[in-house]
Design a protein around this motif. Structure first.
Motif, mmCIF file in Angstrom:
data_model
loop_
_atom_site.group_PDB
_atom_site.id
_atom_site.type_symbol
_atom_site.label_atom_id
_atom_site.label_comp_id
_atom_site.label_asym_id
_atom_site.label_seq_id
_atom_site.Cartn_x
_atom_site.Cartn_y
_atom_site.Cartn_z
ATOM 1 N N ASP A 129 0.810 -1.220 0.000
ATOM 2 C CA ASP A 129 0.000 0.000 0.000
ATOM 3 C C ASP A 129 0.844 1.270 0.000
ATOM 4 O O ASP A 129 0.316 2.370 0.169
ATOM 5 C CB ASP A 129 -0.959 0.005 1.197
ATOM 6 C CG ASP A 129 -0.228 -0.122 2.536
ATOM 7 O OD1 ASP A 129 1.011 -0.036 2.555
ATOM 8 O OD2 ASP A 129 -0.902 -0.290 3.562
ATOM 9 N N ASN A 397 -3.661 -12.205 5.114
ATOM 10 C CA ASN A 397 -3.126 -12.143 3.743
ATOM 11 C C ASN A 397 -3.118 -13.481 3.012
ATOM 12 O O ASN A 397 -2.317 -13.693 2.101
ATOM 13 C CB ASN A 397 -1.696 -11.560 3.752
ATOM 14 C CG ASN A 397 -1.639 -10.208 4.418
ATOM 15 O OD1 ASN A 397 -2.389 -9.302 4.073
ATOM 16 N ND2 ASN A 397 -0.760 -10.063 5.402
ATOM 17 N N ARG A 402 -5.874 -6.844 -2.676
ATOM 18 C CA ARG A 402 -5.636 -5.882 -3.748
ATOM 19 C C ARG A 402 -6.047 -6.439 -5.118
ATOM 20 O O ARG A 402 -6.271 -5.682 -6.050
ATOM 21 C CB ARG A 402 -4.169 -5.453 -3.762
ATOM 22 C CG ARG A 402 -3.839 -4.587 -2.560
ATOM 23 C CD ARG A 402 -2.492 -3.901 -2.630
ATOM 24 N NE ARG A 402 -2.501 -2.809 -1.673
ATOM 25 C CZ ARG A 402 -2.757 -1.539 -1.954
ATOM 26 N NH1 ARG A 402 -3.015 -1.203 -3.199
ATOM 27 N NH2 ARG A 402 -2.762 -0.610 -1.031
ATOM 28 N N ASP A 534 -3.665 -0.904 3.365
ATOM 29 C CA ASP A 534 -4.204 -2.261 3.501
ATOM 30 C C ASP A 534 -4.838 -2.458 4.881
ATOM 31 O O ASP A 534 -5.833 -3.183 5.018
ATOM 32 C CB ASP A 534 -3.099 -3.295 3.295
ATOM 33 C CG ASP A 534 -2.735 -3.457 1.830
ATOM 34 O OD1 ASP A 534 -3.454 -2.906 0.973
ATOM 35 O OD2 ASP A 534 -1.731 -4.127 1.540
#
Length: 956
Positions: A129, A397, A402, A534
């Motif tokens: 990010d 994650n 994204r 993020d």
């Protein structure tokens, strides 16, 4: 005659040949004078100057020694590969910095265009990010990095300002904008890469012909592209270097460690040790690679050469071959280690699956700790809501959030992204309202908006908009903010009024702005910060899951869409998910956990980690040292995969952390053998003495309860107390040994001192002695009564417990644990062989040892884990332990044991942080012993699934 002579002379002077001859003679004379000056008059000066400029030494890295297990299985070795290096060959002039930046950038582009990556081992990094962060956690490492960046041991910048608390963003701005004047036009990600290479070159003082590695293990395509672009990347070359490779990385990475470019700290230390190291050497960075650096590294080779003005070697004067480092054999057994790792993972997955429920639970809705259970009641089982697991797929994650917004995203991903965008727009409007209108105080907001306020304020501090060094909890306004008694608007406006704002980081058009202009710029910055963060996106997705705009089914399908879970041709689960039935999504996720497709490490909820250490109690040799979860050290060694490193750093299960040697927990009832020995040896009890367990010990306040309360064990001696793990017995014993000599004054410190003496003697209260990094153990400083049952403030690692139970098993010989078996040369000649190191022998009566050993045996045959060990062919002696450190979380699950009982050959310790019942750790230990003695096969273990707890919860 005279006239003729004069005519001849006149003709000569008129002739052009005369002038040519004069010029030739003059030039010849000048050459003679110059040669005389060079070769005779100033011979020494010019010869030394020539040698300085033309004679160079090129160093060749030595091949690193190999690492083997005890049976000769290869764990670490070397492969030759192409590397891209850079040397600073530019002349000093006004354009030098700009040219060097362009060369570095062009080289990076070529490397990455062809599918390779540069070696990234820098103190700061850029997240996805765009956030600039330190890549190291240790304060001392950050301090050393700052000293080297700013070139100031006093931690002052060029203007004399204190930079000891400089943020990563400040360091980035200093390097990129001020020091190296970098502007790639490609954003912070490339700016910082160029800055890193410039920094590495600076460590060499920009010495020509001193190569700095740009990339390792590059492809043939990259090699060809570098060769074709020589004209644009002066000083960039392709060489051959050996790279480190690791077998069985998942099982051994935390022990073996990895290699990388030497750090300034290491270089200083090695120099102090009179070792020959240079700034670009590759050395061990952790684990065995670091501990045995001097043995493994070998001796570098060198070539003394003459080079021309562009650095091309024209002649080799002298050459010295490098010497391969020695090889290290470890005490570890590969198959035992693999079996232990898988058994540990399967049990943790089984506990997690057993706790998973399809409904929401009572929780204080905080996104920092989403869906955590509230304080539990006695014996109340802590459960994990399925919604927690769904959220962790984003929060940890596992899913790339994204990718949700990309053009090639799936329909489900686009659906989730739309929900995120809609909620973000509403939230940002609300945040702006909180910062501009007359908002409620922080403590009047609901939990969700408190989280958003925390994000804004903490983000402004992290980005050095609000100067962290100025925040003081003694300040009235800041103190009210910490207590939630004022608003976000009030707090930020106060920071502006106090000049706590770093205006330069707001990138304002003018340095002279009003307070209102500054505040407005902060609001604009906040919006930008939120949109690219993020962490903020995860907050939004958390509450999207809560309000139903994103469903669990969406998460499950996205796992397929992003390839986390592979889809078969006739995948019934995938097809059934299309119905968007909540029960299907729950069953699907549970199925994936049970089959270890989704692992506890990926979920990163309690429990998600554990460790087991297996030793030979008669030598101190460690046969298996397992920590779960682990990582792939092939991706870190030599050339760090920066994306992979960042993933490890961000992973909430902390895979890079060696839990066996660095995670300390209270040992719980596994400590009771220390208390038993103290009581027996200091004469407070005999083997025939009894205490009557009443369930609740009322001599201290607050009262201490036995685990069996409101029931009671009744009258028990020390053997029975160990067997039944009776807390009351050891409460009473510790209480009796905590009185002053007058027999009237109770003093907890007196009892603690007596307990500590035997804990140290048994090897518990000291590092295990391993060759890799261990955390210092902590003996309790609180309540001797509670400390006697392993509570209080005790903190021991799994390796501490392994040494302790080894000493118990062998009857008092306290050996240091070791991973080192022997060192051999490249030709196989033995250099050194490890000898067992006896630290001390515990002086205790045979009756004391008999009581402790008998009690531990009864634990497994008739006591708290009899149902687990009753069918074992091998007789095992052990002790369970549970320790509660957080009322909202499970207790730690601990078990120590040895086998066979009458002639111990192995000793084990197993710790599952927040693993609930002690029986869970004892089941892992049992199966490790079964494998060791042939009752289980490795191939069956490797194919195993989640192993559910076999017995009910026990907290002894």
């Amino acid at each position: 005659m005279i006239r003729d002579f004069l005519d001849v002379v006149a003709n000569i002077f008129k002739s052009r040949i005369l002038y040519v001859m004069i010029i030739i003679v003059a030039l010849f004379a000048s050459l003679v004078v110059r040669l005389f000056n060079l070769q005779i008059y100033n011979e020494d000066y010019y010869m030394s100057t020539y040698i300085k400029k033309a004679e160079k030494t090129i160093y060749n890295q030595a091949t690193r020694g190999k690492i083997f297990d005890r049976n000769g299985n290869l764990l670490a070795y070397n492969e030759l590969a192409y590397a891209v290096t850079i040397e600073d060959t530019l002349e000093n002039n006004g354009k030098r910095s700009e040219k060097l930046n362009n060369i570095i950038l062009n080289a990076i582009k070529i490397i990455e265009k062809n599918g390779d990556s540069i070696v990234y081992d820098f103190g700061i990094g850029v997240k996805k990010d765009g956030k600039i962060e330190y890549t190291m956690e240790s304060p001392s490492a950050i301090k050393t990095f700052l000293i080297n960046v700013y070139g100031s041991k006093e931690l002052k910048d060029t203007k004399g300002r204190d930079i000891s608390n400089a943020s990563a963003k400040e360091v980035f701005d200093y390097l990129v904008r001020d020091k190296y004047e970098i502007d790639t036009g490609l954003g912070a990600e490339y700016d910082i890469k160029v800055a890193m290479i410039r920094y590495k070159l600076s460590l060499n003082n920009y010495q020509k012909y001193m190569a700095t590695v740009l990339a390792l293990n590059v492809s043939d395509k990259t090699v060809a592209a570098i060769s074709e672009s020589k004209a644009d990347i002066r000083g960039v070359n392709v060489t051959q270097q050996s790279i480190r490779k690791y077998n069985e990385a998942e099982y051994f990475a935390p022990v073996i460690g990895y290699t990388g470019t030497i750090s300034p700290d290491q270089l200083e230390k090695f120099t102090q040790d009179d070792q020959d190291y240079m700034p670009n050497d590759v050395v061990g960075k952790s684990g065995i690679e670091e501990s045995f650096e001097y043995q493994l590294s070998g001796d570098r080779g060198s070539q003394t050469v003459f080079v021309d003005s562009v650095g091309k070697v024209v002649d080799v004067i002298k050459k010295e071959e490098s010497n391969t480092g020695n090889s290290i054999y470890l005490t570890l057994d590969t198959d035992l280690t693999k079996a232990t790792y898988k058994l540990l993972e399967q049990k943790i997955a089984g506990i997690l699956s057993n706790q998973l429920v399809a409904y929401d639970i009572d929780f204080k809705k905080k996104a920092k700790e989403p869906y955590k259970a509230s304080k539990k009641k006695k014996d109340e089982k802590i459960v994990v809501s399925i919604r927690q697991v769904y959220f962790q797929m984003i929060n940890n994650n596992v899913l790339d959030l994204r990718h949700f917004g990309k053009k090639n995203a799936s329909s489900v991903e686009k659906k989730m992204y739309k929900a995120y965008k809609n909620k973000t727009e509403n939230i940002l409007q609300k945040i702006e309202s909180l910062m501009t209108d007359s908002p409620e105080n922080y403590d009047k907001l609901d939990n969700e908006y408190q989280e958003y306020c925390d994000f804004v304020f903490n983000g402004l501090v992290d980005d050095n908009i609000i100067m962290k060094s100025m925040l003081d909890s003694s300040d009235e306004t800041y103190s009210k903010w910490l207590d939630g008694k004022n608003s976000l608007k009030e707090m930020i406006m106060y920071c502006v009024s106090m000049n706590w704002i770093n205006v330069a980081n707001l990138e304002l058009e003018s340095d002279y702005v009003t307070a209102d202009e500054t505040y407005k710029a902060i609001i604009d910055y906040t919006k930008k910060m939120a949109k690219k963060s993020d962490d903020f996106a995860k907050l939004i997705y958390c509450y999207c899951l809560y309000d139903g705009s994103v469903s669990g089914t969406d998460i499950c399908i996205a796992l397929y869409d992003q390839g986390v879970i592979k889809k078969d041709e006739n995948d019934k689960w995938y097809n059934n998910l299309q119905s968007y039935d909540k029960s299907v999504a729950y069953k699907f996720m549970k199925h994936q956990i049970d089959n270890l497709v989704i692992t506890p490490a990926m979920v990163a909820l309690d429990p998600c980690s554990g460790s087991t250490v297996v030793t030979n109690p008669n030598t101190g040799e460690v046969l298996a040292l397992v920590t779960y979860p682990s990582y792939d050290n092939n991706k870190l060694s030599g050339s760090i995969d920066n994306k992979y490193w960042q993933k490890l750093v961000d992973d909430e299960s902390a895979p890079i952390y060696n839990r066996a040697t660095q995670t300390t927990t209270a040992p719980g009832s596994a400590f009771k053998m220390v208390s038993a020995m103290t009581g027996l040896e200091d004469g407070y009890i005999s083997t025939d003495s009894t205490y009557v367990c009443k369930g609740e010990f009322t001599e201290i306040t607050p009262h201490a309860k036995c685990w069996i309360y409101p029931n009671a064990h009744g009258s028990e001696n020390v053997v029975e107390a160990i067997k039944d793990s009776c807390n009351y017995f050891f409460y009473n014993l510790a209480y009796d040994m905590s009185f002053a000599s007058d027999g009237e004054t109770y003093d907890s410190a007196i009892g603690l001192k007596k307990l500590e003496k035997y804990a140290t003697s048994l090897g518990l209260n000291e590092k295990a002695g391993l060759e890799i990094t261990e955390k210092e153990p902590k003996f309790s400083t609180e309540s001797s009564v509670r400390s006697a049952i392993g509570q209080g403030s005790h903190g021991y690692t799994c390796s501490n417990l392994a040494r302790y139970v080894s000493t118990l098993a062998n009857g008092g010989k306290n050996y240091s644990l070791t991973l080192f078996l022997k060192e051999v040369t490249e030709d196989g000649e033995e250099v050194t062989k490890n000898k067992k190191k006896l630290e001390n022998t515990v002086e205790a009566k045979q009756s004391t040892w008999d009581a402790i050993h008998k009690g531990m045996r009864l634990v497994c045959s008739d006591g708290t884990v009899r149902s687990i060990y009753s069918k074992m062919k091998i007789e095992v002696a052990g002790k369970t332990g549970t320790a509660e450190e957080n009322k909202k979380r499970n207790t730690h699950s601990v078990f120590v044991c040895y086998a066979p009982y009458k002639n111990p050959e192995i000793a084990l310790s197993t710790v599952i942080p927040y693993g609930d019942a002690s029986s869970n750790a004892s089941e892992v230990a049992r199966d490790v012993i079964r494998y060791k003695y042939g009752e289980l096969k490795l191939e069956d273990i490797l194919k195993g699934k989640a192993n559910k707890p076999e017995v009910g919860s026990s907290h002894d």
